[in-house]
Write a protein that holds these residues in place. Sequence first.
Motif, PDB file in Angstrom:
ATOM      1  N   LYS A  75       0.825  -1.208   0.000  1.00 22.25           N
ATOM      2  CA  LYS A  75       0.000   0.000   0.000  1.00 22.25           C
ATOM      3  C   LYS A  75       0.860   1.259   0.000  1.00 22.25           C
ATOM      4  N   ASN A  76       1.976   1.221   0.733  1.00 19.77           N
ATOM      5  CA  ASN A  76       2.834   2.398   0.877  1.00 19.77           C
ATOM      6  C   ASN A  76       4.056   2.376  -0.031  1.00 19.77           C
ATOM      7  N   GLY A  77       4.239   1.289  -0.794  1.00 17.37           N
ATOM      8  CA  GLY A  77       5.411   1.181  -1.659  1.00 17.37           C
ATOM      9  C   GLY A  77       6.709   1.232  -0.874  1.00 17.37           C
ATOM     10  N   LEU A  78       6.753   0.505   0.264  1.00 14.76           N
ATOM     11  CA  LEU A  78       7.876   0.574   1.202  1.00 14.76           C
ATOM     12  C   LEU A  78       8.401  -0.822   1.490  1.00 14.76           C
ATOM     13  N   TRP A  79       9.722  -0.983   1.480  1.00 10.39           N
ATOM     14  CA  TRP A  79      10.327  -2.241   1.913  1.00 10.39           C
ATOM     15  C   TRP A  79      10.248  -2.340   3.438  1.00 10.39           C
ATOM     16  N   VAL A  80      10.062  -3.566   3.934  1.00  6.58           N
ATOM     17  CA  VAL A  80       9.973  -3.818   5.382  1.00  6.58           C
ATOM     18  C   VAL A  80      10.895  -4.961   5.768  1.00  6.58           C
ATOM     19  N   VAL A 139      23.020 -18.998   6.337  1.00  3.20           N
ATOM     20  CA  VAL A 139      23.357 -17.576   6.276  1.00  3.20           C
ATOM     21  C   VAL A 139      22.564 -16.959   5.129  1.00  3.20           C
ATOM     22  N   VAL A 140      21.919 -15.819   5.399  1.00  5.34           N
ATOM     23  CA  VAL A 140      21.015 -15.228   4.405  1.00  5.34           C
ATOM     24  C   VAL A 140      21.383 -13.772   4.143  1.00  5.34           C
ATOM     25  N   THR A 141      21.454 -13.411   2.864  1.00 11.83           N
ATOM     26  CA  THR A 141      21.587 -12.020   2.439  1.00 11.83           C
ATOM     27  C   THR A 141      20.530 -11.746   1.380  1.00 11.83           C
ATOM     28  N   VAL A 142      20.228 -10.452   1.192  1.00 12.80           N
ATOM     29  CA  VAL A 142      19.241 -10.064   0.195  1.00 12.80           C
ATOM     30  C   VAL A 142      19.558  -8.656  -0.292  1.00 12.80           C
ATOM     31  N   ASP A 143      19.369  -8.413  -1.581  1.00 13.14           N
ATOM     32  CA  ASP A 143      19.536  -7.074  -2.138  1.00 13.14           C
ATOM     33  C   ASP A 143      18.253  -6.278  -1.935  1.00 13.14           C
ATOM     34  N   CYS A 144      18.394  -5.053  -1.456  1.00 15.91           N
ATOM     35  CA  CYS A 144      17.251  -4.227  -1.109  1.00 15.91           C
ATOM     36  C   CYS A 144      17.679  -2.755  -1.170  1.00 15.91           C
ATOM     37  N   PRO A 145      16.844  -1.803  -0.769  1.00 19.73           N
ATOM     38  CA  PRO A 145      17.226  -0.392  -0.895  1.00 19.73           C
ATOM     39  C   PRO A 145      18.472   0.027  -0.122  1.00 19.73           C
ATOM     40  N   VAL A 146      18.911  -0.760   0.856  1.00 16.10           N
ATOM     41  CA  VAL A 146      20.137  -0.423   1.586  1.00 16.10           C
ATOM     42  C   VAL A 146      21.330  -1.231   1.070  1.00 16.10           C
ATOM     43  N   GLY A 147      21.233  -1.771  -0.134  1.00 17.46           N
ATOM     44  CA  GLY A 147      22.318  -2.579  -0.697  1.00 17.46           C
ATOM     45  C   GLY A 147      22.148  -4.035  -0.332  1.00 17.46           C
ATOM     46  N   LYS A 148      23.272  -4.714  -0.095  1.00 15.44           N
ATOM     47  CA  LYS A 148      23.213  -6.119   0.312  1.00 15.44           C
ATOM     48  C   LYS A 148      23.011  -6.171   1.827  1.00 15.44           C
ATOM     49  N   LEU A 149      21.883  -6.736   2.242  1.00 18.05           N
ATOM     50  CA  LEU A 149      21.495  -6.802   3.650  1.00 18.05           C
ATOM     51  C   LEU A 149      21.729  -8.206   4.184  1.00 18.05           C
TER      52      LEU A 149
END
Length: 271
Positions: A75-80, A139-149
């Motif tokens: 709804k807000n177009g926001l990553w969580v 171990v988990v990483t993910v690409d998101c608005p803050v880079g590799k998280l």
Amino acid sequence: MTRIALFQSTTGIDPSRNAETLTGAIASAAQGGAQMIFTPEMSGLLDRDRKRAAGHIVDESANPVLAAVSNEAAKNGLWVHLGSLAVDAGEGKWANRAFVIDDTGNIAARYDKMHMFDVDLDSGESWRESNAYRPGDTVVTVDCPVGKLGLTICYDLRFPALYEALGRLECDVIATPAAFTVPTGKAHWHVLQRARAIEASAFVIAAAQSGYHEDGRETYGHSLVVDPWGEVILDMGEGGPEVGFADIDLSRIQTVRAQVPSLANRREIAI
């Protein structure tokens, strides 16, 4: 600059009320211009009475808090970064599971807490997570608005090998959502968060539970954002529930890694 939000909560024993609080925080984060919001460990339910909690712990596909948060993200177009929820892991065990939800409401990553908090404190508090929870092993990483998280949860903070692995994967940011006890928080929270940021040459984002909870526990608060040099750029103190904001400069990561190239210089040590 990338603007992020942290939700410092005082989660209770009613998932529906907790979901309302979370969705309100997501809306506030979007209104404040954040590209992503981070929430604490056990954002959907915090209840030390496992018999009472059991009725609310279901498979993630049926979890109403996860559904509400996913809908609000879209709804807000926001990553969580949903710090964690207790979910049914099968075979009589639960998982303490973090979720990264993208701006369309889809789950981009999951991480199950690896290290179980089994301890007796001098304060008289006793915790046995392993009695109910199954530890993760990935171990988990993910690409998101803050880079590799890179994803961790609470007690994981005390195990440098996990953070070394995330450093080797060149994470830009490491999330450490938590529900730290007050005695351990006063002693170790700030120093450990700063150390992990320095070791990984990465930002650490630590959304935390804070205050007195319905189940009788008290948590330390002090949600933090720490930069790769170990400087605290946000400390939310002991208040809550509330949303805090920080603007992080991701170019700072490469500057620090050039000044102190510990990741590049590390050597394997035989034991």
